[in-house]
Design a protein around this motif. Structure first.
Motif, mmCIF file in Angstrom:
data_model
loop_
_atom_site.group_PDB
_atom_site.id
_atom_site.type_symbol
_atom_site.label_atom_id
_atom_site.label_comp_id
_atom_site.label_asym_id
_atom_site.label_seq_id
_atom_site.Cartn_x
_atom_site.Cartn_y
_atom_site.Cartn_z
ATOM 1 N N GLY A 126 1.128 -1.287 0.029
ATOM 2 C CA GLY A 126 0.071 -0.376 -0.148
ATOM 3 C C GLY A 126 1.348 1.281 0.177
ATOM 4 O O GLY A 126 0.464 2.129 -0.650
ATOM 5 N N PHE A 127 1.776 1.888 0.420
ATOM 6 C CA PHE A 127 2.802 2.301 0.838
ATOM 7 C C PHE A 127 3.659 2.567 -0.695
ATOM 8 O O PHE A 127 3.992 3.980 -1.051
ATOM 9 C CB PHE A 127 4.316 2.256 1.882
ATOM 10 N N ARG A 128 3.956 1.417 -1.162
ATOM 11 C CA ARG A 128 4.731 1.433 -2.628
ATOM 12 C C ARG A 128 3.682 1.947 -3.378
ATOM 13 O O ARG A 128 4.014 2.985 -4.447
ATOM 14 C CB ARG A 128 5.306 0.533 -2.415
ATOM 15 N N ASP A 129 2.926 1.454 -3.645
ATOM 16 C CA ASP A 129 1.329 1.701 -4.373
ATOM 17 C C ASP A 129 0.945 3.092 -4.371
ATOM 18 O O ASP A 129 1.059 4.069 -5.235
ATOM 19 C CB ASP A 129 0.214 0.784 -4.860
ATOM 20 N N LYS A 130 0.913 3.974 -3.036
ATOM 21 C CA LYS A 130 0.585 5.072 -2.623
ATOM 22 C C LYS A 130 1.853 5.953 -3.457
ATOM 23 O O LYS A 130 1.237 6.661 -4.322
ATOM 24 C CB LYS A 130 0.334 5.448 -1.580
ATOM 25 N N GLN A 176 4.615 18.298 -2.608
ATOM 26 C CA GLN A 176 4.734 18.094 -0.497
ATOM 27 C C GLN A 176 4.192 16.799 -0.272
ATOM 28 O O GLN A 176 5.172 15.609 0.082
ATOM 29 C CB GLN A 176 4.407 19.143 0.676
ATOM 30 N N ALA A 177 2.836 16.303 -0.546
ATOM 31 C CA ALA A 177 2.906 15.656 -0.411
ATOM 32 C C ALA A 177 2.852 14.362 -1.213
ATOM 33 O O ALA A 177 3.029 13.008 -0.499
ATOM 34 C CB ALA A 177 0.638 15.401 -0.727
ATOM 35 N N ALA A 178 3.313 14.503 -2.339
ATOM 36 C CA ALA A 178 4.182 13.702 -2.996
ATOM 37 C C ALA A 178 5.544 12.904 -2.484
ATOM 38 O O ALA A 178 6.215 11.966 -1.768
ATOM 39 C CB ALA A 178 4.561 13.370 -4.791
ATOM 40 N N ALA A 179 5.992 14.367 -2.153
ATOM 41 C CA ALA A 179 7.400 13.642 -1.566
ATOM 42 C C ALA A 179 7.324 13.023 0.003
ATOM 43 O O ALA A 179 8.008 12.092 0.558
ATOM 44 C CB ALA A 179 8.338 15.066 -0.856
ATOM 45 N N GLN A 180 6.322 13.263 0.356
ATOM 46 C CA GLN A 180 6.052 12.230 2.023
ATOM 47 C C GLN A 180 5.875 11.288 1.717
ATOM 48 O O GLN A 180 6.186 9.893 2.292
ATOM 49 C CB GLN A 180 4.683 13.709 2.694
ATOM 50 N N SER A 181 3.923 11.365 0.384
ATOM 51 C CA SER A 181 4.550 9.265 0.307
ATOM 52 C C SER A 181 5.702 8.895 0.378
ATOM 53 O O SER A 181 5.680 7.400 0.539
ATOM 54 C CB SER A 181 3.472 8.987 -0.575
ATOM 55 N N ALA A 189 8.428 0.323 3.771
ATOM 56 C CA ALA A 189 7.907 -0.445 3.195
ATOM 57 C C ALA A 189 9.163 -1.005 1.740
ATOM 58 O O ALA A 189 9.593 -2.000 2.144
ATOM 59 C CB ALA A 189 6.866 -0.023 2.446
ATOM 60 N N ARG A 190 9.995 -0.318 1.908
ATOM 61 C CA ARG A 190 10.804 0.149 0.973
ATOM 62 C C ARG A 190 11.515 -1.773 1.586
ATOM 63 O O ARG A 190 12.219 -2.899 0.832
ATOM 64 C CB ARG A 190 11.249 0.841 0.173
ATOM 65 N N LYS A 191 12.714 -1.419 2.295
ATOM 66 C CA LYS A 191 13.543 -2.615 3.216
ATOM 67 C C LYS A 191 12.960 -3.294 3.121
ATOM 68 O O LYS A 191 13.793 -4.764 3.285
ATOM 69 C CB LYS A 191 13.873 -1.681 4.477
ATOM 70 N N GLU A 200 19.371 -0.742 -6.129
ATOM 71 C CA GLU A 200 19.480 0.148 -6.804
ATOM 72 C C GLU A 200 18.178 0.788 -7.278
ATOM 73 O O GLU A 200 17.402 1.510 -6.645
ATOM 74 C CB GLU A 200 20.446 0.918 -7.632
ATOM 75 N N ALA A 201 17.129 -0.403 -7.367
ATOM 76 C CA ALA A 201 15.523 0.009 -7.868
ATOM 77 C C ALA A 201 14.710 1.310 -7.113
ATOM 78 O O ALA A 201 14.908 0.397 -5.700
ATOM 79 C CB ALA A 201 14.661 -0.347 -8.395
ATOM 80 N N LEU A 202 14.528 2.132 -7.054
ATOM 81 C CA LEU A 202 12.749 2.814 -6.591
ATOM 82 C C LEU A 202 12.196 1.849 -5.618
ATOM 83 O O LEU A 202 11.835 1.931 -4.887
ATOM 84 C CB LEU A 202 12.807 4.590 -6.520
ATOM 85 N N PHE A 203 11.400 1.778 -7.127
ATOM 86 C CA PHE A 203 10.288 1.112 -6.780
ATOM 87 C C PHE A 203 10.760 -0.389 -6.997
ATOM 88 O O PHE A 203 10.831 -0.964 -7.764
ATOM 89 C CB PHE A 203 9.236 1.392 -7.757
ATOM 90 N N VAL A 204 10.050 -1.544 -6.314
ATOM 91 C CA VAL A 204 9.988 -2.817 -6.814
ATOM 92 C C VAL A 204 8.826 -3.536 -6.817
ATOM 93 O O VAL A 204 8.031 -2.905 -5.424
ATOM 94 C CB VAL A 204 11.216 -3.393 -5.406
#
Length: 292
Positions: A126-130, A176-181, A189-191, A200-204
């Motif tokens: 959910g964090f990633r998709d947002k 700001q909202a995008a930066a916060q998400s 979430a990413r870790k 290195e990939a940002l979105f996995v």
């Protein structure tokens, strides 16, 4: 890839008796498509082909050029299918007519809000998709550029994204909202999702590898349905909406051209023309003298 292209050229020359010009044209189209893909040629899917056709049109290529490119891909993948190199032809169902430049589908501000609010940050996915949806609308990136982002391309503190996917680096600010998400996803979430700590990939994806174009198309379709948005919504829809909403709120064409990464401003001018047509339509419907 090189072996497949060489074998295809032998096929064109020997079995198809294609002219030298045709062979050169087909191989050039295939190499350009290969450069566009983030995966090997044999792993291309219909979403990638459709997205590629849209990018060609966006770059100002003529309808005939886009149709020829699609025909080249269709011939190549038919050959690959006959030889057993692929299980299906990804160009099947992607009609050349789709390459024609049509008025882009634009989401309203309310529809964008519904889409952005659809993911629930209750788990890593959910964090990633947002974050992905927010970044896409904040920057107007192409889906290929979005999934190519690395961790080093993000500056949360200064609130910008560095895009290098097309060979021309550009810096795009994010709200700001995008930066916060994005910060929430990176910190919370990413870790938990990455397959290797040094990735290195940002979105996995859920398997820990880099998000694919097809994977993100499925994500955006899921949230379109969840948000009950009736308009056909693709990653490119958010790119178009980003451009239109900026112009409607006072952005100039040159700045928008830079943010979108358009080589030719005529591609950006499409959005300005849409606004003019929209205003003319409003005037025609609303002005008392115009309705007579």
């Amino acid at each position: 890839m090189q072996d497949a292209l060489q074998e295809f050229q032998v096929y064109l020359n020997g079995e198809k008796k294609a002219s030298q010009n045709t062979q050169v044209s087909y191989l050039r189209d295939l190499r350009q498509f290969a450069e566009f893909l983030a995966v090997p040629l044999e792993r291309a899917d219909a979403c990638a082909v459709s997205d590629y056709a849209g990018v060609l049109a966006e770059r100002g290529k003529s309808t005939s050029t886009v149709m020829r490119s699609i025909a080249s891909l269709k011939s190549f993948y038919s050959f690959m299918l006959d030889r057993g190199y692929v299980q299906e032809n990804p160009v099947r169902g992607v009609a050349p007519a789709r390459a024609e430049r049509k008025a882009p589908q634009i989401l309203s501000g309310q529809e964008v809000e519904l889409l952005l609010q659809a993911p629930k940050c209750s788990d890593p996915k959910g964090f990633r998709d947002k974050a992905m949806l927010e970044v896409l609308y904040a920057t107007g990136l192409r889906v290929s550029e979005l999934i190519s982002l690395n961790m080093e391309d993000v500056n949360i503190q200064m609130r910008f994204i560095r895009c290098k996917a097309t060979g021309h680096e550009r810096i795009i600010p994010i709200y700001q909202a995008a930066a916060q998400s994005l910060a929430n996803y990176m910190n919370k979430a990413r870790k938990q999702m990455i397959g290797r700590p040094d990735d290195e990939a940002l979105f996995v994806n859920v398997n820990g590898g880099r998000m694919s174009r097809q994977g993100f198309w499925k994500i955006i379709k899921h949230y379109q349905e969840k948000a009950k948005i009736e308009k056909q919504t693709t990653p490119h829809t958010l790119r178009h909406s980003f451009a239109m909403h900026l112009l409607e709120n006072g952005a100039d064409l040159r700045s928008l051209q830079e943010m979108l990464g358009h080589a030719d401003i005529s591609s950006t001018q499409v959005y300005a023309n849409m606004i003019k047509n929209k205003l003319a339509d409003v005037y025609q419907r609303a002005h008392p003298k115009a309705r007579r």
